[in-house]
Motif scaffolding. Structure first.
Motif, PDB file in Angstrom:
ATOM      1  N   CYS A  42      16.799  92.673  13.261  1.00  0.00           N
ATOM      2  CA  CYS A  42      15.470  92.065  13.335  1.00  0.00           C
ATOM      3  C   CYS A  42      14.827  92.243  14.708  1.00  0.00           C
ATOM      4  N   VAL A  43      15.581  91.960  15.764  1.00  0.00           N
ATOM      5  CA  VAL A  43      15.006  92.075  17.106  1.00  0.00           C
ATOM      6  C   VAL A  43      14.753  93.539  17.453  1.00  0.00           C
ATOM      7  N   HIS A  46      11.502  94.493  16.010  1.00  0.00           N
ATOM      8  CA  HIS A  46      10.394  93.945  16.792  1.00  0.00           C
ATOM      9  C   HIS A  46      10.192  94.736  18.091  1.00  0.00           C
ATOM     10  N   THR A  73      12.594  83.321  26.507  1.00  0.00           N
ATOM     11  CA  THR A  73      11.194  83.678  26.694  1.00  0.00           C
ATOM     12  C   THR A  73      10.920  83.759  28.192  1.00  0.00           C
ATOM     13  N   PRO A  76      11.346  90.090  25.989  1.00  0.00           N
ATOM     14  CA  PRO A  76      11.059  90.541  24.624  1.00  0.00           C
ATOM     15  C   PRO A  76      12.300  90.622  23.732  1.00  0.00           C
ATOM     16  N   HIS A  82      10.069  86.219  19.172  1.00  0.00           N
ATOM     17  CA  HIS A  82       9.735  86.728  17.837  1.00  0.00           C
ATOM     18  C   HIS A  82       9.735  85.658  16.750  1.00  0.00           C
ATOM     19  N   TYR A  83      10.520  84.602  16.934  1.00  0.00           N
ATOM     20  CA  TYR A  83      10.668  83.583  15.882  1.00  0.00           C
ATOM     21  C   TYR A  83      10.403  82.171  16.397  1.00  0.00           C
TER      22      TYR A  83
END
Length: 135
Positions: A42-43, A46, A73, A76, A82-83
């Motif tokens: 998933c990352v 992204h 944070t 990236p 992202h979530y």
């Protein structure tokens, strides 16, 4: 031809089967592999969409689950980037950081023989991660 299921779903199924067979330590290892595979995919997706280089994404893929869980944070590579709007992300990350990953490490690095309760707890954390981080 049918599309292949995501590898993390195969690892998750294996983890569940191992619990049913009483192989609790192996179930914990497989559940950790399932979580790491999902988070990584998933990352990485992204990061690619953000225009990060192949080398940057490759370097991220090579990190351990523990390192991937601790990016924060505004990095990236952080799951929060992202979530962050996902309900339950903070609580899940705490469980993955403080319970799930240390249990996986105890099994792998210290030869800990897991109990059924420990394995079932790890499966719950795995299920939470697979739900929160979409395929």
């Amino acid at each position: 031809l049918r599309a292949r299921p995501a590898s993390e779903l195969l690892f998750a199924t294996q983890a569940r089967l191992l619990v049913n067979r009483g192989q609790y330590s192996l179930a914990i290892v497989q559940s950790a592999v399932a979580v790491e595979a999902r988070i990584t995919r998933c990352v990485a997706r992204h990061l690619t969409r953000l225009g990060k280089s192949r080398e940057y994404v490759k370097e991220y893929r090579g990190k351990t689950l523990g390192k991937k869980l601790w990016y924060q944070t505004p990095n990236p590579r952080s799951l929060e980037v992202h979530y962050g709007g996902s309900a339950g992300l903070g609580a899940l990350l705490l469980k993955l950081r403080r319970s799930f990953t240390p249990m996986r490490n105890r099994v792998i690095h210290e030869g800990h023989v897991a109990t059924q309760e420990e394995a079932l707890r790890c499966l719950r954390h795995m299920d939470g991660a697979l739900r929160l981080f979409p395929d």
